[in-house]
Design a protein around this motif. Structure first.
Motif, PDB file in Angstrom:
ATOM      1  N   UNK A  24       9.744  -9.867   8.551  1.00 54.77           N
ATOM      2  CA  UNK A  24       8.538 -10.691   8.625  1.00 54.77           C
ATOM      3  C   UNK A  24       7.894 -10.483   9.994  1.00 54.77           C
ATOM      4  N   UNK A  25       6.575 -10.558  10.023  1.00 52.45           N
ATOM      5  CA  UNK A  25       5.830 -10.278  11.246  1.00 52.45           C
ATOM      6  C   UNK A  25       4.794 -11.381  11.433  1.00 52.45           C
ATOM      7  N   UNK A  26       4.655 -11.871  12.687  1.00 56.93           N
ATOM      8  CA  UNK A  26       3.761 -13.004  12.885  1.00 56.93           C
ATOM      9  C   UNK A  26       2.880 -12.956  14.133  1.00 56.93           C
ATOM     10  N   UNK A  27       1.786 -13.473  14.179  1.00 56.45           N
ATOM     11  CA  UNK A  27       0.769 -14.162  14.965  1.00 56.45           C
ATOM     12  C   UNK A  27      -0.321 -13.420  15.730  1.00 56.45           C
ATOM     13  N   UNK A  28      -1.407 -14.136  15.986  1.00 55.48           N
ATOM     14  CA  UNK A  28      -2.573 -13.610  16.695  1.00 55.48           C
ATOM     15  C   UNK A  28      -3.175 -14.689  17.600  1.00 55.48           C
ATOM     16  N   UNK A  50      10.765 -20.071  15.910  1.00 57.81           N
ATOM     17  CA  UNK A  50      10.234 -19.968  14.550  1.00 57.81           C
ATOM     18  C   UNK A  50      10.663 -18.647  13.901  1.00 57.81           C
ATOM     19  N   UNK A  51      10.699 -17.569  14.676  1.00 58.14           N
ATOM     20  CA  UNK A  51      11.118 -16.271  14.152  1.00 58.14           C
ATOM     21  C   UNK A  51      12.563 -16.325  13.662  1.00 58.14           C
ATOM     22  N   UNK A  52      13.444 -16.966  14.422  1.00 57.82           N
ATOM     23  CA  UNK A  52      14.841 -17.100  13.997  1.00 57.82           C
ATOM     24  C   UNK A  52      14.935 -17.925  12.713  1.00 57.82           C
ATOM     25  N   UNK A  53      14.130 -18.965  12.636  1.00 56.35           N
ATOM     26  CA  UNK A  53      14.136 -19.815  11.448  1.00 56.35           C
ATOM     27  C   UNK A  53      13.644 -19.041  10.219  1.00 56.35           C
ATOM     28  N   UNK A  54      12.583 -18.256  10.387  1.00 52.26           N
ATOM     29  CA  UNK A  54      12.048 -17.462   9.278  1.00 52.26           C
ATOM     30  C   UNK A  54      13.069 -16.441   8.798  1.00 52.26           C
ATOM     31  N   UNK A  55      13.773 -15.806   9.741  1.00 53.59           N
ATOM     32  CA  UNK A  55      14.801 -14.827   9.383  1.00 53.59           C
ATOM     33  C   UNK A  55      15.858 -15.460   8.484  1.00 53.59           C
ATOM     34  N   UNK A  57      15.607 -18.476   6.789  1.00 56.39           N
ATOM     35  CA  UNK A  57      15.034 -19.132   5.621  1.00 56.39           C
ATOM     36  C   UNK A  57      14.628 -18.136   4.538  1.00 56.39           C
ATOM     37  N   UNK A  58      14.022 -17.022   4.922  1.00 52.74           N
ATOM     38  CA  UNK A  58      13.550 -16.040   3.958  1.00 52.74           C
ATOM     39  C   UNK A  58      14.558 -14.938   3.697  1.00 52.74           C
ATOM     40  N   UNK A  59      15.711 -15.032   4.352  1.00 56.62           N
ATOM     41  CA  UNK A  59      16.784 -14.057   4.183  1.00 56.62           C
ATOM     42  C   UNK A  59      16.296 -12.622   4.396  1.00 56.62           C
ATOM     43  N   UNK A  60      15.556 -12.422   5.490  1.00 54.25           N
ATOM     44  CA  UNK A  60      15.114 -11.085   5.885  1.00 54.25           C
ATOM     45  C   UNK A  60      16.012 -10.617   7.015  1.00 54.25           C
ATOM     46  N   UNK A  61      16.095  -9.307   7.221  1.00 57.52           N
ATOM     47  CA  UNK A  61      16.984  -8.765   8.252  1.00 57.52           C
ATOM     48  C   UNK A  61      16.502  -9.072   9.655  1.00 57.52           C
ATOM     49  N   UNK A  62      15.193  -9.099   9.851  1.00 56.67           N
ATOM     50  CA  UNK A  62      14.667  -9.396  11.185  1.00 56.67           C
ATOM     51  C   UNK A  62      13.253  -9.938  11.069  1.00 56.67           C
ATOM     52  N   UNK A  63      12.847 -10.627  12.108  1.00 56.20           N
ATOM     53  CA  UNK A  63      11.487 -11.115  12.214  1.00 56.20           C
ATOM     54  C   UNK A  63      10.942 -10.605  13.531  1.00 56.20           C
ATOM     55  N   UNK A  64       9.815  -9.943  13.479  1.00 59.40           N
ATOM     56  CA  UNK A  64       9.210  -9.365  14.667  1.00 59.40           C
ATOM     57  C   UNK A  64       7.955 -10.155  14.999  1.00 59.40           C
ATOM     58  N   UNK A  65       7.835 -10.586  16.233  1.00 62.33           N
ATOM     59  CA  UNK A  65       6.639 -11.291  16.667  1.00 62.33           C
ATOM     60  C   UNK A  65       5.662 -10.241  17.187  1.00 62.33           C
ATOM     61  N   UNK A  66       4.517 -10.163  16.561  1.00 65.16           N
ATOM     62  CA  UNK A  66       3.503  -9.188  16.962  1.00 65.16           C
ATOM     63  C   UNK A  66       2.284  -9.973  17.444  1.00 65.16           C
ATOM     64  N   UNK A  67       2.135 -10.105  18.768  1.00 64.81           N
ATOM     65  CA  UNK A  67       0.985 -10.852  19.277  1.00 64.81           C
ATOM     66  C   UNK A  67      -0.269  -9.981  19.288  1.00 64.81           C
ATOM     67  N   UNK A  68      -1.161 -10.223  18.373  1.00 66.08           N
ATOM     68  CA  UNK A  68      -2.427  -9.508  18.320  1.00 66.08           C
ATOM     69  C   UNK A  68      -3.395 -10.301  19.200  1.00 66.08           C
ATOM     70  N   UNK A  69      -3.660  -9.766  20.403  1.00 71.62           N
ATOM     71  CA  UNK A  69      -4.459 -10.474  21.403  1.00 71.62           C
ATOM     72  C   UNK A  69      -5.747  -9.709  21.666  1.00 71.62           C
TER      73      UNK A  69
END
Length: 98
Positions: A24-28, A50-55, A57-69
């Motif tokens: 899962x990948x998140x945020x801007x 939140x990334x740890x929680x998503x990993x 909760x959604x049973x994904x291998x990793x969650x990457x935070x991608x700040x689109x700034x």
């Protein structure tokens, strides 16, 4: 013992789930020109819990935070291209985002 840790980052603006790699990948954000680097660091630190929680909760291998700034005047952070690569997007999108 129950871990009731309060997470201040309630909802990311964007959540993308890549089911092929189970990630899962998140945020801007859109800050003022002189706050590009600060805004990028804040987004990453704000969403760590939140990334740890998503990993989990959604049973994904990793969650990457991608700040689109992108600043209000269209300036891009120096790391913008690196973040686009994480999303498998080419540099062609720079102009459209700006």
């Amino acid at each position: 013992m129950c871990n009731n840790k309060r997470i201040t980052a309630n909802r990311p603006d964007i959540v993308i789930v890549d089911r092929s790699v189970r990630r899962a990948i998140i945020d801007d954000t859109i800050p003022h020109d002189d706050n590009l680097v600060k805004a990028e660091k804040e987004k990453v630190s704000k969403y760590l819990d939140r990334a740890h929680e998503i990993t989990a909760m959604w049973k994904v291998e990793s969650t990457v935070i991608v700040p689109i700034v992108v600043s209000v005047n269209g300036l891009l952070a120096k790391s913008f291209d690196q973040h686009l690569k994480k999303l498998s997007l080419g540099c062609w999108i720079n102009g459209r985002i700006q």
